[in-house]
Design a protein around this motif. Structure first.
Motif, PDB file in Angstrom:
ATOM      1  N   ASP A 287       0.834  -1.201   0.000  1.00 14.15           N
ATOM      2  CA  ASP A 287       0.000   0.000   0.000  1.00 14.15           C
ATOM      3  C   ASP A 287       0.872   1.256   0.000  1.00 14.15           C
ATOM      4  N   ASP A 288       0.423   2.259  -0.727  1.00 15.93           N
ATOM      5  CA  ASP A 288       1.062   3.575  -0.683  1.00 15.93           C
ATOM      6  C   ASP A 288       0.236   4.438   0.265  1.00 15.93           C
ATOM      7  N   PRO A 289       0.715   4.723   1.470  1.00 17.14           N
ATOM      8  CA  PRO A 289      -0.085   5.459   2.450  1.00 17.14           C
ATOM      9  C   PRO A 289      -0.350   6.902   2.066  1.00 17.14           C
ATOM     10  N   GLN A 290       0.401   7.424   1.085  1.00 16.10           N
ATOM     11  CA  GLN A 290       0.226   8.823   0.687  1.00 16.10           C
ATOM     12  C   GLN A 290      -0.835   9.004  -0.404  1.00 16.10           C
ATOM     13  N   TRP A 291      -1.225   7.923  -1.068  1.00 15.33           N
ATOM     14  CA  TRP A 291      -2.175   8.025  -2.175  1.00 15.33           C
ATOM     15  C   TRP A 291      -3.348   7.073  -1.943  1.00 15.33           C
ATOM     16  N   GLN A 292      -4.540   7.560  -2.259  1.00 14.45           N
ATOM     17  CA  GLN A 292      -5.751   6.754  -2.105  1.00 14.45           C
ATOM     18  C   GLN A 292      -6.532   6.713  -3.416  1.00 14.45           C
ATOM     19  N   ILE A 293      -7.293   5.630  -3.591  1.00 16.64           N
ATOM     20  CA  ILE A 293      -8.307   5.585  -4.638  1.00 16.64           C
ATOM     21  C   ILE A 293      -9.566   6.148  -3.977  1.00 16.64           C
ATOM     22  N   ALA A 294      -9.977   7.320  -4.426  1.00 15.86           N
ATOM     23  CA  ALA A 294     -11.053   8.038  -3.751  1.00 15.86           C
ATOM     24  C   ALA A 294     -12.399   7.880  -4.439  1.00 15.86           C
ATOM     25  N   THR A 341     -13.712   2.690 -17.290  1.00 15.13           N
ATOM     26  CA  THR A 341     -13.998   3.175 -15.940  1.00 15.13           C
ATOM     27  C   THR A 341     -12.978   4.237 -15.555  1.00 15.13           C
ATOM     28  N   THR A 342     -13.427   5.259 -14.819  1.00 14.55           N
ATOM     29  CA  THR A 342     -12.535   6.315 -14.333  1.00 14.55           C
ATOM     30  C   THR A 342     -12.271   6.118 -12.847  1.00 14.55           C
ATOM     31  N   TYR A 343     -11.005   6.115 -12.496  1.00 16.38           N
ATOM     32  CA  TYR A 343     -10.577   5.974 -11.105  1.00 16.38           C
ATOM     33  C   TYR A 343      -9.977   7.306 -10.647  1.00 16.38           C
ATOM     34  N   THR A 344     -10.333   7.731  -9.437  1.00 14.70           N
ATOM     35  CA  THR A 344      -9.823   8.990  -8.895  1.00 14.70           C
ATOM     36  C   THR A 344      -8.753   8.714  -7.848  1.00 14.70           C
ATOM     37  N   PHE A 345      -7.522   9.179  -8.135  1.00 14.74           N
ATOM     38  CA  PHE A 345      -6.403   9.073  -7.198  1.00 14.74           C
ATOM     39  C   PHE A 345      -6.301  10.387  -6.420  1.00 14.74           C
ATOM     40  N   ARG A 346      -6.089  10.281  -5.113  1.00 16.19           N
ATOM     41  CA  ARG A 346      -6.061  11.481  -4.269  1.00 16.19           C
ATOM     42  C   ARG A 346      -4.873  11.443  -3.323  1.00 16.19           C
ATOM     43  N   THR A 347      -4.277  12.624  -3.099  1.00 15.70           N
ATOM     44  CA  THR A 347      -3.248  12.775  -2.079  1.00 15.70           C
ATOM     45  C   THR A 347      -3.320  14.190  -1.522  1.00 15.70           C
ATOM     46  N   THR A 348      -2.583  14.447  -0.452  1.00 17.28           N
ATOM     47  CA  THR A 348      -2.564  15.774   0.170  1.00 17.28           C
ATOM     48  C   THR A 348      -1.122  16.208   0.404  1.00 17.28           C
ATOM     49  N   PHE A 349      -0.930  17.516   0.539  1.00 19.82           N
ATOM     50  CA  PHE A 349       0.371  18.057   0.933  1.00 19.82           C
ATOM     51  C   PHE A 349       0.134  19.331   1.725  1.00 19.82           C
ATOM     52  N   GLU A 412      -6.323  15.750  -6.865  1.00 20.82           N
ATOM     53  CA  GLU A 412      -6.909  14.518  -7.395  1.00 20.82           C
ATOM     54  C   GLU A 412      -6.612  14.391  -8.884  1.00 20.82           C
ATOM     55  N   PHE A 413      -6.363  13.141  -9.297  1.00 26.56           N
ATOM     56  CA  PHE A 413      -6.150  12.809 -10.700  1.00 26.56           C
ATOM     57  C   PHE A 413      -7.220  11.804 -11.113  1.00 26.56           C
ATOM     58  N   ASP A 414      -8.007  12.134 -12.137  1.00 25.30           N
ATOM     59  CA  ASP A 414      -8.972  11.183 -12.690  1.00 25.30           C
ATOM     60  C   ASP A 414      -8.298  10.408 -13.810  1.00 25.30           C
ATOM     61  N   VAL A 415      -8.209   9.089 -13.659  1.00 25.30           N
ATOM     62  CA  VAL A 415      -7.543   8.231 -14.647  1.00 25.30           C
ATOM     63  C   VAL A 415      -8.592   7.331 -15.298  1.00 25.30           C
ATOM     64  N   PHE A 416      -8.704   7.437 -16.616  1.00 22.91           N
ATOM     65  CA  PHE A 416      -9.657   6.608 -17.362  1.00 22.91           C
ATOM     66  C   PHE A 416      -8.963   5.366 -17.878  1.00 22.91           C
ATOM     67  N   ASN A 417      -9.551   4.201 -17.579  1.00 23.94           N
ATOM     68  CA  ASN A 417      -9.029   2.923 -18.082  1.00 23.94           C
ATOM     69  C   ASN A 417      -9.882   2.492 -19.274  1.00 23.94           C
ATOM     70  N   GLY A 418      -9.265   2.389 -20.434  1.00 26.84           N
ATOM     71  CA  GLY A 418      -9.996   2.112 -21.668  1.00 26.84           C
ATOM     72  C   GLY A 418     -10.435   0.666 -21.801  1.00 26.84           C
ATOM     73  N   SER A 419     -10.988   0.359 -22.959  1.00 28.51           N
ATOM     74  CA  SER A 419     -11.566  -0.962 -23.203  1.00 28.51           C
ATOM     75  C   SER A 419     -10.496  -1.972 -23.589  1.00 28.51           C
ATOM     76  N   ASP A 420     -10.869  -3.242 -23.434  1.00 28.90           N
ATOM     77  CA  ASP A 420     -10.014  -4.357 -23.817  1.00 28.90           C
ATOM     78  C   ASP A 420     -10.708  -5.122 -24.940  1.00 28.90           C
ATOM     79  N   PRO A 421      -9.974  -5.572 -25.988  1.00 27.91           N
ATOM     80  CA  PRO A 421     -10.618  -6.279 -27.106  1.00 27.91           C
ATOM     81  C   PRO A 421     -11.425  -7.492 -26.664  1.00 27.91           C
ATOM     82  N   HIS A 422     -11.016  -8.095 -25.562  1.00 28.63           N
ATOM     83  CA  HIS A 422     -11.695  -9.303 -25.082  1.00 28.63           C
ATOM     84  C   HIS A 422     -12.630  -9.016 -23.912  1.00 28.63           C
ATOM     85  N   GLY A 423     -12.766  -7.738 -23.555  1.00 25.33           N
ATOM     86  CA  GLY A 423     -13.670  -7.373 -22.476  1.00 25.33           C
ATOM     87  C   GLY A 423     -13.147  -7.699 -21.100  1.00 25.33           C
ATOM     88  N   ALA A 424     -11.894  -8.097 -21.009  1.00 27.22           N
ATOM     89  CA  ALA A 424     -11.325  -8.465 -19.712  1.00 27.22           C
ATOM     90  C   ALA A 424     -10.731  -7.236 -19.025  1.00 27.22           C
TER      91      ALA A 424
END
Length: 450
Positions: A287-294, A341-349, A412-424
């Protein structure tokens, strides 16, 4: 050193000659900057030739006539344009470095009886803006002649006819003295200067900031220190009445934040603090304690969870050399995640004890597949890299100079994960390495001095 030295220096002669004739291109300006840096005698040689040009210009019997402005797409700014009134109009580009090196008596903004024609446009206003006693119009879209614009609160944007765009943050006292020159009496302003406006000059009581192709922020206080932050390109700092041997006047390259003390005796230089580093000091798979999936776009309910340092990042992933940054994701192995799907990564400083008005955050990032948005303290960051389905193959620049607050900041960084040809499920991840450049709140506390 004598004039004879320069007669044997063909390169410097050519560069100064082109600058004098205002025909020097971007590469030439860059090379001239390199030649002048740290060489006091070369700086004097350059200044003497610019003084000559300035004197000849000042003695012209007929004032220069400017053609009508040309409306074009607005340059970028620190806050969004609210209207289509953006004006980046310029027909005459006066070499700002030349003007900046004029003798002091030649610098008076209103030394002639020329008419007070417009030199800029009031191109944007925040919804909460209030003005103090000003000598120029304050309505949105107004043409601005030379004069004082006093901002009590809120934000305003001035688009100079020479091409520079300046954002004002209240309280601020800002005087327009020409289409390529202004004076900051007090407050904070941020300037973006495109190539066509190279040479734009901002004066304060203690120094002049002369653009060499850049974006910069300046904060000035009445009888106090002056802060300069360069976030892009480079500027020449001309400290008033400074001994050339002191080294106070200098070229400043991005990223850098500096403070000239009130007595003009010291230049304080901000140290870089690494504040956004994914996976730093974390073992692969841990685990990275400084970054979370929010957050996750396809989940109505989501529990905040720690991001994982990827144990086996994809071989196509770009790395950031010379840093501790590593790829992080939602799963510890290769970061496999749901597609489309879009995943949101969050950290603070924490910015406690630092002056956020001239602070800047500078670094690099990459993502699989792409970063679609970056938010600082809940507000979208402008000018991020365009979405790219293969952003994981190359690094994108991160530059933030506005929106920082005292105390804890959330990004926060919104990261979009694209499609897979096999849907996996397929790999998804983020890598970031960024430093904060900031001066201490108290001018007496100096990180370093030069």
């Amino acid at each position: 050193m004598s004039e004879a030295r320069w007669q044997c220096d063909a390169e410097l002669l050519s560069l100064v000659g082109s600058a004098r004739e205002q025909t020097l291109d971007a590469a030439g300006w860059s090379r001239l900057s390199e030649r002048l840096e740290g060489d006091v005698e070369a700086q004097h040689y350059f200044a003497q030739h610019m003084f000559l040009v300035a004197d000849l210009t000042r003695r012209r019997a007929t004032p220069l006539r400017m053609a009508a402005p040309v409306v074009s797409t607005p340059a970028r700014s620190a806050f969004k344009w609210r209207t289509g009134l953006a004006l980046a109009a310029m027909v005459l580009i006066v070499l700002g470095v030349t003007f900046a090196l004029w003798p002091r008596e030649a610098r008076t903004p209103h030394e002639s009886n020329q008419p007070r024609s417009a030199v800029a446009l009031l191109s944007d206003l925040s919804s909460d803006v209030t003005f103090g006693e000003s000598t120029t119009p304050t309505a949105l879209g107004s043409d601005l002649p030379p004069g004082m614009l006093r901002l009590a609160s809120g934000a305003a944007q001035v688009a100079f006819h020479g091409g520079a765009v300046v954002d004002l943050a209240g309280p601020c006292a800002f005087e327009m003295t020409g289409s390529g020159r202004a004076r900051l009496v007090s407050g904070t302003v941020s300037a973006y200067v495109p190539e066509r406006a190279r040479g734009f000059t901002l004066d304060t009581v203690s120094l002049s900031v002369i653009d060499l192709g850049t974006a910069f922020t300046v904060r000035a206080e009445d009888k106090g220190p002056t802060d300069v932050a360069v976030t892009e390109g480079q500027v020449w700092l001309d400290v008033r009445d400074a001994d050339p041997a002191s080294g106070l006047s200098r070229i400043v390259r991005a990223p850098q934040v500096m403070r000239l003390t009130a007595d003009r005796g010291r230049m304080i230089v901000a140290k870089a603090r690494p504040v956004l580093v994914t996976g730093r000091g974390v073992s692969p798979g841990a685990d990275d304690p400084q970054w979370q999936i929010a957050g996750v776009s396809d989940a109505s309910e989501f529990t905040l969870t720690a991001a994982k340092a990827l144990a086996r990042p994809d071989v196509s992933y770009v790395q950031i050399d010379g840093t501790e940054a590593r790829w992080i994701g939602i799963t510890p192995d290769d970061g496999a995640a749901r597609t489309n799907t879009t995943y949101t990564f969050r950290t603070t400083f924490d910015m406690t004890g630092f002056d956020t008005r001239t602070a800047c955050l500078v670094g690099k990032y990459a993502a699989d597949n792409t970063v679609t948005a970056i938010r600082l303290n809940g507000k979208a960051v402008a000018n991020i890299a365009a979405s790219d389905s293969e952003q994981f193959r190359r690094l994108s620049a991160l530059k933030i100079a506005t929106g920082l607050v005292p105390g804890v900041n959330v990004i926060e960084f919104d990261v979009f994960n694209g499609s897979d040809p096999h849907g996996a499920a397929n790999p998804m991840g983020l890598i970031v390495d960024a430093d904060i450049y900031a001066l201490p709140e108290k001018s007496g506390a100096a990180p370093t001095e030069q």
